[in-house]
Design a protein around this motif. Sequence first.
Motif, PDB file in Angstrom:
ATOM      1  N   HIS A  44       0.837  -1.208   0.000  1.00  0.00           N
ATOM      2  CA  HIS A  44       0.000   0.000   0.000  1.00  0.00           C
ATOM      3  C   HIS A  44       0.871   1.257   0.000  1.00  0.00           C
ATOM      4  O   HIS A  44       0.567   2.227  -0.697  1.00  0.00           O
ATOM      5  N   CYS A  45       1.950   1.240   0.780  1.00  0.00           N
ATOM      6  CA  CYS A  45       2.883   2.372   0.783  1.00  0.00           C
ATOM      7  C   CYS A  45       3.451   2.610  -0.610  1.00  0.00           C
ATOM      8  O   CYS A  45       3.538   3.754  -1.077  1.00  0.00           O
ATOM      9  N   LYS A  46       3.837   1.543  -1.278  1.00  0.00           N
ATOM     10  CA  LYS A  46       4.380   1.664  -2.633  1.00  0.00           C
ATOM     11  C   LYS A  46       3.350   2.261  -3.582  1.00  0.00           C
ATOM     12  O   LYS A  46       3.686   3.087  -4.441  1.00  0.00           O
ATOM     13  N   GLU A  47       2.084   1.845  -3.447  1.00  0.00           N
ATOM     14  CA  GLU A  47       1.010   2.391  -4.280  1.00  0.00           C
ATOM     15  C   GLU A  47       0.856   3.895  -4.062  1.00  0.00           C
ATOM     16  O   GLU A  47       0.722   4.659  -5.016  1.00  0.00           O
ATOM     17  N   ILE A  49       3.063   6.030  -2.916  1.00  0.00           N
ATOM     18  CA  ILE A  49       4.236   6.726  -3.446  1.00  0.00           C
ATOM     19  C   ILE A  49       4.168   6.810  -4.962  1.00  0.00           C
ATOM     20  O   ILE A  49       4.461   7.857  -5.555  1.00  0.00           O
ATOM     21  N   LYS A  50       3.724   5.731  -5.594  1.00  0.00           N
ATOM     22  CA  LYS A  50       3.612   5.701  -7.051  1.00  0.00           C
ATOM     23  C   LYS A  50       2.559   6.695  -7.534  1.00  0.00           C
ATOM     24  O   LYS A  50       2.762   7.412  -8.510  1.00  0.00           O
ATOM     25  N   GLU A  51       1.415   6.758  -6.837  1.00  0.00           N
ATOM     26  CA  GLU A  51       0.334   7.671  -7.221  1.00  0.00           C
ATOM     27  C   GLU A  51       0.712   9.134  -7.041  1.00  0.00           C
ATOM     28  O   GLU A  51       0.431   9.965  -7.893  1.00  0.00           O
ATOM     29  N   LYS A  52       1.336   9.463  -5.894  1.00  0.00           N
ATOM     30  CA  LYS A  52       1.628  10.859  -5.576  1.00  0.00           C
ATOM     31  C   LYS A  52       2.993  11.320  -6.062  1.00  0.00           C
ATOM     32  O   LYS A  52       3.231  12.525  -6.174  1.00  0.00           O
ATOM     33  N   GLY A  53       3.877  10.384  -6.300  1.00  0.00           N
ATOM     34  CA  GLY A  53       5.236  10.725  -6.683  1.00  0.00           C
ATOM     35  C   GLY A  53       6.107  10.854  -5.450  1.00  0.00           C
ATOM     36  O   GLY A  53       5.702  11.452  -4.451  1.00  0.00           O
ATOM     37  N   LEU A  54       7.303  10.327  -5.539  1.00  0.00           N
ATOM     38  CA  LEU A  54       8.215  10.287  -4.402  1.00  0.00           C
ATOM     39  C   LEU A  54       8.503  11.675  -3.835  1.00  0.00           C
ATOM     40  O   LEU A  54       8.608  11.858  -2.630  1.00  0.00           O
TER      41      LEU A  54
END
Length: 101
Positions: A44-47, A49-54
Amino acid sequence: MNKDAQMRAAINQKLIETGERERLKELLRAKLIECGWKDQLKAHCKEVIKEKGLEHVTVDDLVAEITPKGRETGFVMLPRLVLNSCTQAVLLPQPTRLLGL
């Protein structure tokens, strides 16, 4: 301090004195890993980060996003496991617990 708070404090103190508190924390951590809860939250964290951008995600953002998910995906067995372990730690004498009885 009311009776409930006194009882909680006494139980917590006994768990600390006997080392059971740390053992229970480790047991809980192991069970969460075993049932995949940790991996679900990591995904979920990876999702997020991917959606919002690092560049646009802070630790506080991640905590705000995953806390509700972590609570809703908590498993029913874990609170019961901890409660049973706490009850045994408080009520059973140390030698009996070591024998696994």
